[in-house]
Each structure stands twice: as structure tokens, then as C-alpha cells.
Design a protein around this motif. Structure first.
Motif, PDB file in Angstrom:
ATOM      1  N   GLU A 146       5.530  41.372  -5.467  1.00 32.09           N
ATOM      2  CA  GLU A 146       6.848  40.983  -4.975  1.00 32.09           C
ATOM      3  C   GLU A 146       6.879  39.514  -4.575  1.00 32.09           C
ATOM      4  O   GLU A 146       7.876  38.830  -4.807  1.00 32.09           O
ATOM      5  CB  GLU A 146       7.243  41.838  -3.771  1.00 32.09           C
ATOM      6  N   ARG A 147       5.777  39.029  -4.009  1.00 33.45           N
ATOM      7  CA  ARG A 147       5.727  37.628  -3.609  1.00 33.45           C
ATOM      8  C   ARG A 147       5.854  36.717  -4.822  1.00 33.45           C
ATOM      9  O   ARG A 147       6.589  35.721  -4.799  1.00 33.45           O
ATOM     10  CB  ARG A 147       4.409  37.347  -2.869  1.00 33.45           C
ATOM     11  N   GLU A 148       5.132  37.050  -5.894  1.00 31.88           N
ATOM     12  CA  GLU A 148       5.213  36.258  -7.121  1.00 31.88           C
ATOM     13  C   GLU A 148       6.622  36.301  -7.705  1.00 31.88           C
ATOM     14  O   GLU A 148       7.174  35.274  -8.115  1.00 31.88           O
ATOM     15  CB  GLU A 148       4.199  36.774  -8.136  1.00 31.88           C
ATOM     16  N   ARG A 149       7.202  37.507  -7.744  1.00 30.84           N
ATOM     17  CA  ARG A 149       8.559  37.633  -8.285  1.00 30.84           C
ATOM     18  C   ARG A 149       9.562  36.885  -7.418  1.00 30.84           C
ATOM     19  O   ARG A 149      10.427  36.150  -7.924  1.00 30.84           O
ATOM     20  CB  ARG A 149       8.946  39.109  -8.353  1.00 30.84           C
ATOM     21  N   TRP A 150       9.424  37.036  -6.108  1.00 26.35           N
ATOM     22  CA  TRP A 150      10.357  36.404  -5.180  1.00 26.35           C
ATOM     23  C   TRP A 150      10.276  34.881  -5.260  1.00 26.35           C
ATOM     24  O   TRP A 150      11.295  34.189  -5.275  1.00 26.35           O
ATOM     25  CB  TRP A 150      10.059  36.882  -3.763  1.00 26.35           C
ATOM     26  N   LEU A 151       9.054  34.372  -5.307  1.00 28.74           N
ATOM     27  CA  LEU A 151       8.895  32.920  -5.397  1.00 28.74           C
ATOM     28  C   LEU A 151       9.468  32.376  -6.693  1.00 28.74           C
ATOM     29  O   LEU A 151      10.078  31.301  -6.714  1.00 28.74           O
ATOM     30  CB  LEU A 151       7.418  32.547  -5.266  1.00 28.74           C
ATOM     31  N   ALA A 152       9.246  33.134  -7.789  1.00 27.32           N
ATOM     32  CA  ALA A 152       9.798  32.701  -9.072  1.00 27.32           C
ATOM     33  C   ALA A 152      11.323  32.677  -9.016  1.00 27.32           C
ATOM     34  O   ALA A 152      11.971  31.720  -9.459  1.00 27.32           O
ATOM     35  CB  ALA A 152       9.309  33.611 -10.188  1.00 27.32           C
ATOM     36  N   ASN A 153      11.903  33.738  -8.462  1.00 27.61           N
ATOM     37  CA  ASN A 153      13.361  33.805  -8.364  1.00 27.61           C
ATOM     38  C   ASN A 153      13.901  32.749  -7.402  1.00 27.61           C
ATOM     39  O   ASN A 153      14.898  32.083  -7.675  1.00 27.61           O
ATOM     40  CB  ASN A 153      13.806  35.194  -7.889  1.00 27.61           C
TER      41      ASN A 153
END
Length: 415
Positions: free
Chosen positions: A151-158
């Protein structure tokens, strides 16, 4: 005769009966002992759900309703981990909650073992209880950490995408609600800003070094948390918030980079206030970066838009053919791409900037006054015209040579 499995199931029943009470005690302990955990109502409600679901699942494991190989983190626990990832809460805080929870449940469960008359049976039950709890924590913590990281990777990307879109809209001067823009950026617009453009050498691709440099600059300036927006593998934009006090040490960034490893070059814009200043400070930094790249400045270089010669070079860089003609016409052979001509040009420009004072120029360039006079005379001779003739064109040509040298210099005669 009882056995450890039977005693463990008895304790599990007692835990189930006190589920609500124990969940509340767990949540209170987490909030007291882990200050990093968010305290807003929505996240506290999720923490309650996660704690209760973990306790319920652990009870099922103790009662033999499932095998440890089948244990997975409850949905509420996974969702809480994801929300912590979105908030940027450290994963160590999440793991600490599981260790504290395990400690508290074991303390309560061990207290129930005093009812077991047989010391050997009590010890074996305690061992089984401890082993079961560690196996449960191991299985569940792996799930929640995996969910957190994903989720951290996805959130940072978004978030990075949202930040880029918001920044680009602000730089285009498109009308936006300031509060919404600040929320998207995680950065206040209603303050003074110092815009930066950072870049590494071709192929270096180390934006982590650029981000560390921005953090170090903010710390040196005594500023708040900066906004860092990657543009590609080698370039990033940044804004350092300096509050309502626009004063900055003009040499602090150069001193800082001079003490570092020289990987990252920095272009510094003018200090700007509010949303317009956010834009103008960046545009100045971007113009300074273009000058640095056209002039092939060495890695680790700092170039500041508040330098009047940089501002002039930025304007001259917009039409290089015209600037080349200006240099050729104004400087003659002084525009040749040689070390000797470069020394004469730098001394002459300093002389003009110091109002044609040999003493002041000597102090500035660390030369003897007679050496300055010799170089100025040689420069005037190479130019072929007196200093007073087309003085403005002369200064602009010298500035162009200082900053845009590879683009505007002439090949030496016979070279």
C-alpha cells in the motif's frame, strides 16, 4: 485427567468471554505506549476493529478451530496496516503494537494458570500458550507488513502523480483552490518559498541523493519540511518553505554542497511569497538550470538566479544564434575558446563590474593591481575597440561567455 491442549482451550474460552473488555485494554495500551499511531476517530475505530479481530482469530487458534498454517491477518488488521501506510506512519509502530498486544494477552492468560493445581501441567500449558502466540504473531505480522509495504508503494506512486499534476497546474497559473492544492501536495502554499531544481550527471540516476540534498538544505536554512517532486531519473524539483521570514543565507547552499560528494547540482530560484511566489521561484530556478546545462557546469555546482549575470545569461540563452553574433561582434578575438582569452574575459568583466577600479578588481580576483591593468589592456587590444564603445553589448557578451561558453565561443584562428 487434563492436558495442555484442554487447558489452553479453557483459557481461550475465558478470553472470548472478555473479548470487549480486553480489546479496550489493548487499544488503550497502544495509544499510550505508541505515540506515533494516528489519534483521529476514524483511525482509532479501525485500531479497535483490528485489535478485536486479532484477538478473536487468536482465540480460534487456541481452541483448535484452525491450524496455524491457515492463519492469515484479519481483514480489519490488513485495512489498518494500509491506512497507516497512507499516513506515512512507520511500520515499526505497527509491529510494536503486535508485540505489545502479545505481551498483554500472555500476561492475562498466564494469570489464569494459577488455577491449575499441577505445576507440571501449568508449565506445559504456559509453554504451549507462548509457542502458539509466537506462531500467530509471526504469521499475522508477515501479512500486515506485506500489506503495508504494498500500500505504501501504491500510495506514494499515486500521491506522486497527484503532486506532479497539482504542481504543473500551479506552474501554469491555473486557478485552483489553495486549500485543496495544499492537501494534495502535503505542503503549505501560503508562506515564503525557495524553489530548487536538482539534477545528477547523465546515467547517475540517483534521486535519493538529490532528496537527501534537499533535506540538508532545509536543515541548514532552518526551514520546515520541503516539497520534493521527481521529474525523471536524473531531475527533481523542490520547494523549501521558509515561513513568513524571507531572509536566507545566500552562501549557505554553496557551503553545504561544497562539503558533500559533488553528485548533485542545484539551481536556486528567488525567494517568493504565496502561490505566485511558488511559481516564480521555480521558474527562476529552472532558468538558472538551463544556463548551467548550456554552460556545462561541473557536477555539484550551485547556480543562483539572484546573480544578475545568471539572469542576463538566461535571457541571452533564449536566442543563441543572436547571442553568438553579439559575442562575435562585441569581443572579436577575445571571444576565442582558449584558456588565455578566458582569463582576459573574466578579468575584464570583473573590472567593468567594479566600475573600472583596478584596486577593487585586484582585491576581487586576488591579483596584483598591475596584473589587472595588464590583462585589461590585453583584453581591449584583443577586442579591437575601446571599452566605452557599445559598453552594454560588451558586458552582455562577456556574461554570455562566462555562463554559456560552449555555445557561444569562437574557435581559435587556425584551430
Amino acid at each position: 485427567m487434563s492436558d495442555p491442549e484442554t487447558e489452553l482451550q479453557r483459557i481461550a474460552v475465558l478470553l472470548a468471554e472478555r473479548h470487549r473488555e480486553l480489546t479496550a485494554e489493548l487499544v488503550d495500551a497502544f495509544r499510550e505506549r505508541i505515540p506515533e499511531l494516528p489519534t483521529d476517530p476514524a483511525l482509532v475505530e479501525l485500531l479497535v476493529g483490528s485489535s478485536g479481530a486479532n484477538l478473536e482469530t487468536f482465540v480460534h487458534l487456541m481452541r483448535g478451530h484452525m491450524k496455524v498454517e491457515d492463519v492469515h491477518a484479519p481483514v480489519a488488521a490488513v485495512e489498518y496496516a494500509r491506512r497507516l501506510a497512507q499516513r506515512g506512519t512507520s511500520p515499526s509502530a505497527l509491529l510494536r503494537a503486535y508485540r505489545i498486544g502479545q505481551q498483554l494477552i500472555l500476561q492475562w492468560a498466564h494469570a489464569q494458570l494459577v488455577r491449575v493445581a499441577d505445576p507440571t501441567l501449568a508449565l506445559r500449558t504456559a509453554q504451549l500458550l507462548t509457542d502458539t502466540s509466537f506462531r500467530y504473531i509471526d504469521a499475522v505480522s508477515e501479512d500486515v507488513v506485506e500489506a503495508y509495504q504494498a500500500e505504501r508503494e501504491r500510495w506514494l506512486a499515486n500521491r506522486s502523480a497527484v503532486q506532479r499534476e497539482t504542481v504543473e497546474a500551479l506552474l501554469r497559473d491555473e486557478r485552483r483552490d489553495v486549500t485543496t492544492a495544499e492537501s494534495s501536495l502535503g505542503y503549505r502554499l501560503r508562506q515564503h518559498h525557495l524553489g530548487l531544481v536538482l539534477w545528477t550527471g547523465p546515467g547517475a540516476g540517483d534521486l535519493a541523493a538529490a532528496e537527501r540534498t534537499v533535506g540538508a538544505i532545509a536543515e541548514r536554512l532552518g526551514a520546515g519540511h520541503p516539497l520534493f517532486v521527481p521529474r525523471d531519473r536524473e531531475t527533481a524539483w523542490a520547494w523549501v518553505p521558509i515561513g513568513r521570514d524571507a531572509a536566507t543565507d545566500p552562501d549557505a547552499i554553496e557551503d553545504l554542497l561544497g562539503a558533500r560528494d559533488g553528485q548533485v547540482s542545484v539551481a536556486v530560484g528567488p525567494v517568493g511569497a504565496g502561490e505566485p511566489g511558488f511559481r516564480t521561484s521555480h521558474l527562476g530556478a529552472a532558468a538558472a538550470q538551463q544556463v548551467a546545462q548550456l554552460g556545462q557546469c561541473p557536477p555539484g555546482h550551485v547556480i543562483r538566479y539572484d546573480d544578475p549575470t545568471v539572469r542576463a545569461a538566461a535571457l541571452l540563452s533564449r536566442d543563441l544564434p543572436v547571442t553568438r553574433e553579439l559575442v562575435r561582434r562585441s569581443l572579436g578575438s577575445l571571444a576565442e575558446d582558449t584558456d588565455g582569452a578566458a582569463r582576459l574575459r573574466e578579468t575584464l568583466l570583473a573590472f567593468l563590474e567594479e566600475r573600472e577600479s583596478y584596486v577593487a578588481t585586484a582585491a576581487r580576483v586576488h591579483l596584483h593591481k598591475n596584473t589587472v591593468k595588464y590583462r585589461v589592456d590585453r583584453a581591449v587590444e584583443a577586442r579591437g575597440r575601446p571599452l566605452g564603445e557599445e559598453r552594454l553589448d560588451l558586458e552582455l557578451a562577456l556574461i554570455a561567455c562566462r555562463w554559456l561558453a560552449p555555445e557561444v565561443l569562437l574557435r581559435p584562428a587556425g584551430g
